[in-house]
Design a protein around this motif. Structure first.
Motif, PDB file in Angstrom:
ATOM      1  N   ARG A  62      -0.689  -3.387 -11.186  1.00  0.00           N
ATOM      2  CA  ARG A  62      -0.485  -4.635 -10.436  1.00  0.00           C
ATOM      3  C   ARG A  62      -1.201  -4.585  -9.088  1.00  0.00           C
ATOM      4  O   ARG A  62      -1.793  -5.571  -8.653  1.00  0.00           O
ATOM      5  CB  ARG A  62       1.012  -4.902 -10.240  1.00  0.00           C
ATOM      6  N   TYR A  63      -1.147  -3.438  -8.419  1.00  0.00           N
ATOM      7  CA  TYR A  63      -1.803  -3.298  -7.110  1.00  0.00           C
ATOM      8  C   TYR A  63      -3.315  -3.460  -7.264  1.00  0.00           C
ATOM      9  O   TYR A  63      -3.946  -4.194  -6.496  1.00  0.00           O
ATOM     10  CB  TYR A  63      -1.468  -1.940  -6.502  1.00  0.00           C
ATOM     11  N   VAL A  64      -3.879  -2.807  -8.256  1.00  0.00           N
ATOM     12  CA  VAL A  64      -5.322  -2.898  -8.485  1.00  0.00           C
ATOM     13  C   VAL A  64      -5.709  -4.330  -8.861  1.00  0.00           C
ATOM     14  O   VAL A  64      -6.711  -4.858  -8.368  1.00  0.00           O
ATOM     15  CB  VAL A  64      -5.774  -1.879  -9.559  1.00  0.00           C
ATOM     16  N   ALA A  65      -4.908  -4.987  -9.684  1.00  0.00           N
ATOM     17  CA  ALA A  65      -5.196  -6.381 -10.063  1.00  0.00           C
ATOM     18  C   ALA A  65      -5.147  -7.281  -8.830  1.00  0.00           C
ATOM     19  O   ALA A  65      -5.995  -8.176  -8.672  1.00  0.00           O
ATOM     20  CB  ALA A  65      -4.197  -6.860 -11.111  1.00  0.00           C
ATOM     21  N   GLU A  66      -4.185  -7.045  -7.959  1.00  0.00           N
ATOM     22  CA  GLU A  66      -4.082  -7.832  -6.724  1.00  0.00           C
ATOM     23  C   GLU A  66      -5.312  -7.613  -5.842  1.00  0.00           C
ATOM     24  O   GLU A  66      -5.875  -8.560  -5.282  1.00  0.00           O
ATOM     25  CB  GLU A  66      -2.807  -7.441  -5.975  1.00  0.00           C
ATOM     26  N   MET A  67      -5.739  -6.367  -5.716  1.00  0.00           N
ATOM     27  CA  MET A  67      -6.918  -6.064  -4.902  1.00  0.00           C
ATOM     28  C   MET A  67      -8.180  -6.688  -5.507  1.00  0.00           C
ATOM     29  O   MET A  67      -9.029  -7.197  -4.779  1.00  0.00           O
ATOM     30  CB  MET A  67      -7.119  -4.550  -4.752  1.00  0.00           C
ATOM     31  N   GLU A  68      -8.294  -6.662  -6.831  1.00  0.00           N
ATOM     32  CA  GLU A  68      -9.443  -7.299  -7.485  1.00  0.00           C
ATOM     33  C   GLU A  68      -9.461  -8.798  -7.202  1.00  0.00           C
ATOM     34  O   GLU A  68     -10.520  -9.371  -6.958  1.00  0.00           O
ATOM     35  CB  GLU A  68      -9.410  -7.051  -8.991  1.00  0.00           C
ATOM     36  N   GLU A  69      -8.287  -9.420  -7.222  1.00  0.00           N
ATOM     37  CA  GLU A  69      -8.206 -10.852  -6.933  1.00  0.00           C
ATOM     38  C   GLU A  69      -8.643 -11.140  -5.496  1.00  0.00           C
ATOM     39  O   GLU A  69      -9.385 -12.090  -5.237  1.00  0.00           O
ATOM     40  CB  GLU A  69      -6.769 -11.340  -7.154  1.00  0.00           C
ATOM     41  N   VAL A  70      -8.206 -10.320  -4.568  1.00  0.00           N
ATOM     42  CA  VAL A  70      -8.594 -10.492  -3.157  1.00  0.00           C
ATOM     43  C   VAL A  70     -10.097 -10.287  -2.999  1.00  0.00           C
ATOM     44  O   VAL A  70     -10.775 -11.071  -2.323  1.00  0.00           O
ATOM     45  CB  VAL A  70      -7.799  -9.515  -2.258  1.00  0.00           C
TER      46      VAL A  70
ATOM     47  N   PRO B  79       0.824  -1.209   0.000  1.00  0.00           N
ATOM     48  CA  PRO B  79       0.000   0.000   0.000  1.00  0.00           C
ATOM     49  C   PRO B  79       0.865   1.269   0.000  1.00  0.00           C
ATOM     50  O   PRO B  79       0.503   2.266  -0.635  1.00  0.00           O
ATOM     51  CB  PRO B  79      -0.813  -0.108   1.291  1.00  0.00           C
ATOM     52  N   THR B  80       2.013   1.223   0.659  1.00  0.00           N
ATOM     53  CA  THR B  80       2.904   2.389   0.680  1.00  0.00           C
ATOM     54  C   THR B  80       3.437   2.680  -0.719  1.00  0.00           C
ATOM     55  O   THR B  80       3.466   3.843  -1.149  1.00  0.00           O
ATOM     56  CB  THR B  80       4.077   2.128   1.655  1.00  0.00           C
ATOM     57  N   GLN B  81       3.853   1.636  -1.426  1.00  0.00           N
ATOM     58  CA  GLN B  81       4.325   1.821  -2.800  1.00  0.00           C
ATOM     59  C   GLN B  81       3.210   2.356  -3.692  1.00  0.00           C
ATOM     60  O   GLN B  81       3.435   3.235  -4.523  1.00  0.00           O
ATOM     61  CB  GLN B  81       4.839   0.496  -3.365  1.00  0.00           C
ATOM     62  N   PHE B  82       2.011   1.808  -3.515  1.00  0.00           N
ATOM     63  CA  PHE B  82       0.865   2.256  -4.302  1.00  0.00           C
ATOM     64  C   PHE B  82       0.584   3.732  -4.056  1.00  0.00           C
ATOM     65  O   PHE B  82       0.422   4.507  -5.004  1.00  0.00           O
ATOM     66  CB  PHE B  82      -0.365   1.409  -3.949  1.00  0.00           C
ATOM     67  N   ASN B  83       0.543   4.129  -2.786  1.00  0.00           N
ATOM     68  CA  ASN B  83       0.259   5.534  -2.464  1.00  0.00           C
ATOM     69  C   ASN B  83       1.334   6.465  -2.998  1.00  0.00           C
ATOM     70  O   ASN B  83       1.023   7.557  -3.492  1.00  0.00           O
ATOM     71  CB  ASN B  83       0.094   5.711  -0.954  1.00  0.00           C
ATOM     72  N   ALA B  84       2.598   6.050  -2.923  1.00  0.00           N
ATOM     73  CA  ALA B  84       3.689   6.880  -3.441  1.00  0.00           C
ATOM     74  C   ALA B  84       3.554   7.051  -4.955  1.00  0.00           C
ATOM     75  O   ALA B  84       3.720   8.162  -5.483  1.00  0.00           O
ATOM     76  CB  ALA B  84       5.033   6.267  -3.090  1.00  0.00           C
TER      77      ALA B  84
END
Length: 81
Positions: A34-42, A9-14
């Motif tokens: 990649r972050y959004v894809a990971e969140m969609e998977e979760v 989340p820190t990398q995403f926010n930065a």
């Protein structure tokens, strides 16, 4: 075996802050994707778990209703108590 680690989340926010300031790079856009894809998977995983839980509750309710009406097939198979 891959050593892939999802973005934090820190990398995403930065990366998001750099985009908002107009300083984004291709790497920032990739990290956000990649972050959004990971969140969609979760989210999909938890939605599936929720659907399974709802189905189990529905089956349990139907079983309970049959039992309360005196038509529980389990007692017939077991010979009753």
């Amino acid at each position: 075996m891959s050593d892939y680690t999802p973005p934090s989340p820190t990398q995403f926010n930065a990366a998001l802050e750099r985009i908002e300031r107009g300083l984004a790079t291709v790497e920032d856009a990739d990290l956000i994707r990649r972050y959004v894809a990971e969140m969609e998977e979760v989210i999909n995983y938890y939605a599936s778990c929720l659907a399974d839980a709802r189905e189990l509750l529905r089956l349990e309710r139907a079983s309970s209703d049959r039992y309360q009406r005196g038509g529980c097939p389990v007692f017939c198979v077991w010979g009753g108590f």
